[in-house]
Design a protein around this motif. Structure first.
Motif, mmCIF file in Angstrom:
data_model
loop_
_atom_site.group_PDB
_atom_site.id
_atom_site.type_symbol
_atom_site.label_atom_id
_atom_site.label_comp_id
_atom_site.label_asym_id
_atom_site.label_seq_id
_atom_site.Cartn_x
_atom_site.Cartn_y
_atom_site.Cartn_z
ATOM 1 N N VAL A 67 -28.288 20.779 -10.241
ATOM 2 C CA VAL A 67 -29.180 21.550 -9.378
ATOM 3 C C VAL A 67 -28.939 23.028 -9.626
ATOM 4 N N ASP A 68 -29.998 23.777 -9.922
ATOM 5 C CA ASP A 68 -29.899 25.229 -10.064
ATOM 6 C C ASP A 68 -29.980 25.827 -8.660
ATOM 7 N N MET A 69 -28.844 26.156 -8.074
ATOM 8 C CA MET A 69 -28.808 26.610 -6.690
ATOM 9 C C MET A 69 -29.519 27.944 -6.512
ATOM 10 N N GLY A 70 -29.461 28.792 -7.502
ATOM 11 C CA GLY A 70 -30.114 30.081 -7.388
ATOM 12 C C GLY A 70 -31.627 29.985 -7.378
ATOM 13 N N ALA A 71 -32.165 28.855 -7.859
ATOM 14 C CA ALA A 71 -33.616 28.694 -7.944
ATOM 15 C C ALA A 71 -34.205 27.998 -6.722
ATOM 16 N N LEU A 72 -33.367 27.549 -5.787
ATOM 17 C CA LEU A 72 -33.876 26.861 -4.596
ATOM 18 C C LEU A 72 -34.392 27.888 -3.589
ATOM 19 N N PRO A 73 -35.670 27.858 -3.240
ATOM 20 C CA PRO A 73 -36.187 28.793 -2.236
ATOM 21 C C PRO A 73 -35.514 28.543 -0.883
ATOM 22 N N GLU A 74 -35.267 29.612 -0.145
ATOM 23 C CA GLU A 74 -34.641 29.458 1.171
ATOM 24 C C GLU A 74 -35.480 28.570 2.078
ATOM 25 N N SER A 75 -36.812 28.637 1.922
ATOM 26 C CA SER A 75 -37.702 27.894 2.818
ATOM 27 C C SER A 75 -37.592 26.382 2.631
ATOM 28 N N THR A 76 -37.188 25.944 1.431
ATOM 29 C CA THR A 76 -37.100 24.497 1.169
ATOM 30 C C THR A 76 -35.673 24.059 0.850
ATOM 31 N N PHE A 77 -34.712 24.930 1.111
ATOM 32 C CA PHE A 77 -33.318 24.659 0.749
ATOM 33 C C PHE A 77 -32.833 23.333 1.337
ATOM 34 N N GLU A 78 -32.989 23.145 2.647
ATOM 35 C CA GLU A 78 -32.483 21.936 3.298
ATOM 36 C C GLU A 78 -33.220 20.695 2.823
ATOM 37 N N SER A 79 -34.533 20.805 2.655
ATOM 38 C CA SER A 79 -35.300 19.660 2.178
ATOM 39 C C SER A 79 -34.865 19.244 0.783
ATOM 40 N N GLU A 80 -34.664 20.228 -0.099
ATOM 41 C CA GLU A 80 -34.276 19.922 -1.474
ATOM 42 C C GLU A 80 -32.892 19.287 -1.542
ATOM 43 N N LEU A 81 -31.950 19.801 -0.777
ATOM 44 C CA LEU A 81 -30.582 19.286 -0.852
ATOM 45 C C LEU A 81 -30.352 18.070 0.021
ATOM 46 N N PHE A 82 -30.934 18.061 1.213
ATOM 47 C CA PHE A 82 -30.603 17.028 2.200
ATOM 48 C C PHE A 82 -31.728 16.028 2.434
ATOM 49 N N GLY A 83 -32.928 16.302 1.883
ATOM 50 C CA GLY A 83 -34.040 15.364 2.020
ATOM 51 C C GLY A 83 -34.862 15.618 3.267
ATOM 52 N N HIS A 84 -35.954 14.855 3.403
ATOM 53 C CA HIS A 84 -36.785 14.971 4.597
ATOM 54 C C HIS A 84 -37.464 13.638 4.900
#
Length: 443
Positions: free
Chosen positions: A193-210
């Protein structure tokens, strides 16, 4: 992982889906073929069984029982040396994908897929199909590389979190993969996972799911990176570029060993080994205004430092030989040697972009080099590349324009991460026109 000898087959009745997967994977693997009708599978297998098959489970509009896909899976598993199979399925077909796993598939991917997740699944399928070399795949016999390999061998069998430090282009992800491949988790997923490329708005969804309905575009349940890598290793690349707010959320997940998907009312336990990487120098890494000390201490139980290429110049000839051969195979060009004088110049070059820059230079030389041996100018390093540029300008206009168009399309696809619709929009053409140009240029 890049494997020019690997063969991949994408079996899906939707040409757009198959093409998107092909464009994503063909930059990493030697042969990526597509097939839209399982009726043609027997003839294809007669010419050789691929290493990995991405298999859709439904081939007739309106059918959702998966009977056709499962029959194809049985056909593949009946081969003398069966390929690794990854099932492709829509969100609603997850129970069907689980049935495919019971019948021999090694993994399943939901559509529309996440590019990183798909690449990770193929990498892991290849690792199981072709046993990985682990730390021995790290090229170089300099003292610095020998020491690094020895550290990997000692650290990999443990569950300790590892932080990999090094400049851009030194191969930090390759080190992370070597740790995973030499660990007890090797048979499970390695997910980068490129952490620097994860937008703050979708950070939790990308890492933790939804969960479905958690926000406007949440049309189905989606696992985050932590869930997708369950049982395996999660590589958090460029972690030094994370905003402090994201660092706090990651710290909470690591401390509690659980994540709560957006829209869920219960936390889920996580089972991943964390390998992280950054190109920040250690002075900045220990600056609390840049990186949280409590998170740093969670991540850097073991620190591995990857040496820049200028500090292991003795490894340069082997790296040049490897990447030139790789791109000669990929572009189907004849094998050629590097001129002795050019080799001396290449070995004395300081390579500010490290192994990544060397790899790109080798690709350029294979594409543009026209002599019996590769010359220094072919590699495009500084002013010495001017004769090549002049030769290119002197080429006939149709060839020059064709090359520009091909390069522009390739750049758009890379920026769009293989998404045909996005690439077409960026280029200002229709999807159909882009498909024609892809065929024209053999992309």
């Amino acid at each position: 992982m890049t494997d020019p000898a690997a063969s991949i087959l994408i079996l899906d009745d939707d040409p757009d889906v198959a093409c998107a997967a092909q464009l994503l994977l063909r930059r990493r693997y030697g042969k990526v073929a597509t097939l839209n009708d399982p009726a043609g599978l027997a003839a294809l297998l007669a010419g050789g069984v691929p290493d990995v098959v991405l298999l859709d489970l439904n081939f007739t509009p309106g059918r959702i029982d998966g009977a056709q896909g499962l029959a194809v899976l049985d056909q593949l598993r009946a081969q003398a040396r069966p390929p690794a199979v990854i099932a492709l399925t829509a969100y609603a077909d997850v129970p069907l994908a689980v049935e495919a796993l019971k019948r021999g598939a090694g993994d399943f991917i939901t559509k529309p897929w996440d590019n990183e997740r798909l690449v990770a699944a193929v990498d892991n399928a290849l690792a199981r199909h072709k046993p990985a070399l682990g730390a021995s795949s790290l090229m170089g016999e300099s003292d610095a590389m020998r020491e690094l390999k020895a550290m990997i061998a000692r650290v990999a069998p443990t569950e300790a979190n590892v932080m990999v430090l090094g400049e851009n282009g030194v191969g930090k992800e390759l080190v992370a993969r070597a740790i995973h491949q030499a660990s007890p988790r090797a048979a499970a997923t390695f997910l980068a996972v490129d952490m620097g490329a994860l937008p703050e708005s979708t950070f939790e969804s990308e890492l933790f799911g939804h969960r479905r309905g958690a926000f406007t575009d949440a049309k189905g349940d989606r696992p985050g990176r932590f869930q997708a890598a369950r049982g395996g290793s999660l590589f958090l690349d460029e972690i030094g570029n994370m905003p402090l707010a994201g660092q706090a959320k990651l710290l909470t997940a690591l401390e509690r060993r659980e994540v709560t998907p957006l829209g869920a009312d219960r936390a889920e336990a996580i089972d991943v080994r964390i390998v992280s990487a950054t190109n920040l120098d250690e002075a900045r890494l220990f600056d609390p205004a840049v990186f949280r000390p409590d998170l740093l201490f969670r991540l850097n139980t073991i620190v591995l430092r990857v040496p820049p290429l200028r500090e292991r110049a003795g490894d340069i000839p082997a790296l040049l030989s490897h990447y030139v051969a790789l791109y000669e195979s990929q572009y189907q060009r004849p094998a050629r040697q590097i001129d002795a004088g050019a080799l001396d110049q290449l070995c004395s070059f300081d390579w500010p972009g490290n192994v990544r820059a060397l790899r790109h230079a080798c690709e350029r030389a294979v594409i543009l080099g026209g002599a019996d041996q590769y010359r220094y100018a072919d590699f495009g390093l500084g002013a010495a590349a001017a004769p090549v540029a002049a030769a290119a300008l002197a080429a006939p206009a149709p060839m020059r324009l064709g090359a520009v168009e091909r390069d522009t399309i390739a750049a758009a696809l890379e920026q769009a991460k293989g998404n045909i619709s996005h690439a077409a929009k960026m280029l200002g053409v229709s999807r159909a026109a882009l498909y024609r140009k892809l065929g024209k240029h053999g992309i």
